[in-house]
Each structure stands twice: as structure tokens, then as C-alpha cells.
Design a protein around this motif. Structure first.
Motif, short mmCIF file in Angstrom:
data_model
loop_
_atom_site.label_atom_id
_atom_site.label_comp_id
_atom_site.label_asym_id
_atom_site.label_seq_id
_atom_site.Cartn_x
_atom_site.Cartn_y
_atom_site.Cartn_z
N ARG A 270 0.85 -1.19 0.00
CA ARG A 270 0.00 0.00 0.00
C ARG A 270 0.89 1.24 0.00
N LYS A 271 0.33 2.35 -0.38
CA LYS A 271 1.11 3.59 -0.45
C LYS A 271 1.78 3.88 0.89
N ARG A 272 1.10 3.61 2.00
CA ARG A 272 1.66 3.90 3.33
C ARG A 272 2.90 3.06 3.64
N ASP A 273 3.12 1.97 2.89
CA ASP A 273 4.28 1.11 3.10
C ASP A 273 5.54 1.65 2.42
N ILE A 274 5.39 2.71 1.63
CA ILE A 274 6.50 3.24 0.84
C ILE A 274 6.95 4.58 1.41
N ASN A 275 8.23 4.67 1.76
CA ASN A 275 8.79 5.90 2.32
C ASN A 275 9.59 6.61 1.23
N ILE A 276 8.95 7.63 0.63
CA ILE A 276 9.60 8.36 -0.46
C ILE A 276 10.54 9.45 0.05
N THR A 277 10.56 9.69 1.38
CA THR A 277 11.46 10.71 1.93
C THR A 277 12.88 10.16 2.11
N LYS B 208 8.44 -0.97 3.08
CA LYS B 208 8.31 -1.88 4.22
C LYS B 208 7.33 -2.97 3.82
N ILE B 209 7.84 -4.18 3.75
CA ILE B 209 6.98 -5.32 3.45
C ILE B 209 6.48 -5.84 4.80
N GLN B 210 5.19 -5.62 5.05
CA GLN B 210 4.58 -6.00 6.33
C GLN B 210 4.65 -7.52 6.51
N ALA B 211 4.79 -7.97 7.76
CA ALA B 211 4.85 -9.40 8.07
C ALA B 211 3.64 -10.13 7.50
N SER B 212 2.48 -9.49 7.54
CA SER B 212 1.25 -10.13 7.06
C SER B 212 1.26 -10.36 5.54
N TYR B 213 2.15 -9.68 4.81
CA TYR B 213 2.24 -9.84 3.36
C TYR B 213 3.15 -11.00 2.96
N THR B 214 4.03 -11.43 3.89
CA THR B 214 5.11 -12.34 3.51
C THR B 214 4.77 -13.81 3.76
N LYS B 215 5.41 -14.66 3.01
CA LYS B 215 5.26 -16.11 3.15
C LYS B 215 5.80 -16.56 4.51
N THR B 216 6.88 -15.92 4.95
CA THR B 216 7.55 -16.33 6.20
C THR B 216 6.99 -15.63 7.44
N ARG B 217 6.07 -14.67 7.23
CA ARG B 217 5.47 -13.86 8.31
C ARG B 217 6.51 -13.04 9.06
N ARG B 218 7.55 -12.61 8.33
CA ARG B 218 8.59 -11.74 8.89
C ARG B 218 8.64 -10.46 8.06
N ALA B 219 8.45 -9.33 8.71
CA ALA B 219 8.52 -8.04 8.01
C ALA B 219 9.96 -7.81 7.56
N ARG B 220 10.12 -7.02 6.50
CA ARG B 220 11.45 -6.62 6.09
C ARG B 220 11.36 -5.31 5.31
N ILE B 221 12.51 -4.66 5.19
CA ILE B 221 12.62 -3.41 4.43
C ILE B 221 13.37 -3.74 3.15
#
Length: 178
Positions: free
Chosen positions: A49-56, A63-76
Motif C-alpha cells: 500500500r502507499k503507506r508502506d512506501i517511504n519516499i522521503t 516496508k513489506i509487512q509481516a502479514s504480506y510475507t510467506k515467512t510472516r517476517r517483516a522486512r525493508i
């Protein structure tokens, strides 16, 4: 039921990546460039989502939220200078909570849409570039899939820095514990 043999997705070469990107619509080119830059899985990309992207930040951070990932681990992960201007243009017309690339709130439907779109491009390219149509003898699956973009990222990182760094960027935890 006998399970098909597993083959690692064959990474794109730089030349094949260029051919794919040149063939796509601008919107799909941006999606594939984001995947190439970040090493995101297709299912992760469709949930950003747009809020996951830091353009500054430089480079732009996702930021890939943990809920989006196969491994359930967030990462940048990050976007290259080459991709940033196209991403900025797309984000101008998006709300903070809006999906950036996903076509459906249901991640399975959105991922299926992306795989089908990629299959269309691959089949078109195979008419001119036969390597895009190659199939593994062991399981009858195509060697080039949308996951080959992720394999390309890991390979490029391994060649530029080292294998552990490449695996860490694409979200494999066993290579770098810290």
C-alpha cells in the motif's frame, strides 16, 4: 498423488530482463522493475500500500509487512534511482491505504492476475525469443516464470556483493541471522 519435482526458478539474464521490460506496458514495466529492485515475491508486491512506501528516504524504502510475507517476517527493501521517478508518478494518484499494484484486496486473486499477465508476456516473447518458452523436462513447468524476476535479484546481489546479502534482501532468514 505424486508431487511434481521442484526446480528452482531460472533467473533472467540482464538481456532477458531488458527484453521483458521493453515488451511490457509502462504499468507492468514498473511492477517488474519494483520486483527486480526489491526481490519481492509477487504476492508481496500485490499487497503493498502507499503507506508502506517511504519516499522521503534515499533510496526509497518499501516496508513489506509481516502479514504480506510467506515467512510472516517483516522486512525493508529498496527501489533503485532508475525506478524511483516512475514510482513517484504512480503514487501521486494513490491514497495512503490504497493498494499500489494489487488489483484485488484478496491476495490470491491479485497474485493469480499477475501470474496470468506475466504468462501473456512470456508467451508473446517466446515467439521471438525461444528461451522464454523453455520447459523443465522433470516437471513440465516453464523455466521462466514471474518468480524468475526474484531469482534475477538474488543473482545480481550475489554477483555485486555476496550470496548472503542477496538472500537477506529477498527475505531468506537462514543466511543472515542478524
Amino acid at each position: 498423488v505424486v508431487k511434481a519435482e521442484e526446480e528452482d526458478p531460472e533467473p533472467f539474464t540482464k538481456e532477458q530482463m531488458r527484453v521483458l521490460l521493453d515488451r511490457c506496458s509502462n504499468h507492468n514495466k514498473l511492477k517488474y522493475m519494483i520486483m527486480k529492485d526489491s526481490g519481492m515475491r509477487v504476492g508481496e508486491m500485490t499487497q503493498i500500500r502507499k503507506r508502506d512506501i517511504n519516499i522521503t528516504k534515499t533510496p526509497i524504502e518499501i516496508k513489506i509487512q509481516a502479514s504480506y510475507t510467506k515467512t510472516r517476517r517483516a522486512r525493508i527493501t529498496f527501489v533503485t534511482r532508475e525506478t524511483a521517478p516512475m514510482l513517484m508518478r504512480l503514487l501521486k494518484n494513490k491514497q495512503d491505504n490504497e493498494l499500489v499494484f494489487g488489483t484485488n484486496e484478496d491476495p490470491y486473486i491479485a497474485t493469480g492476475t499477475e501470474k496470468a499477465e506475466f504468462t501473456y508476456y512470456r508467451d508473446q516473447l517466446a515467439k521471438v525469443y525461444p528461451e522464454f518458452g523453455e520447459i523443465y523436462q522433470s516437471n513440465g513447468r516453464h523455466k521462466k516464470t514471474i518468480h524468475s524476476i526474484r531469482s534475477f535479484t538474488a543473482t545480481q546481489c550475489a554477483e555485486a556483493i555476496d550470496e548472503a546479502w542477496g538472500h537477506a534482501l529477498i527475505g531468506h532468514k537462514k543466511y543472515l541471522g542478524q
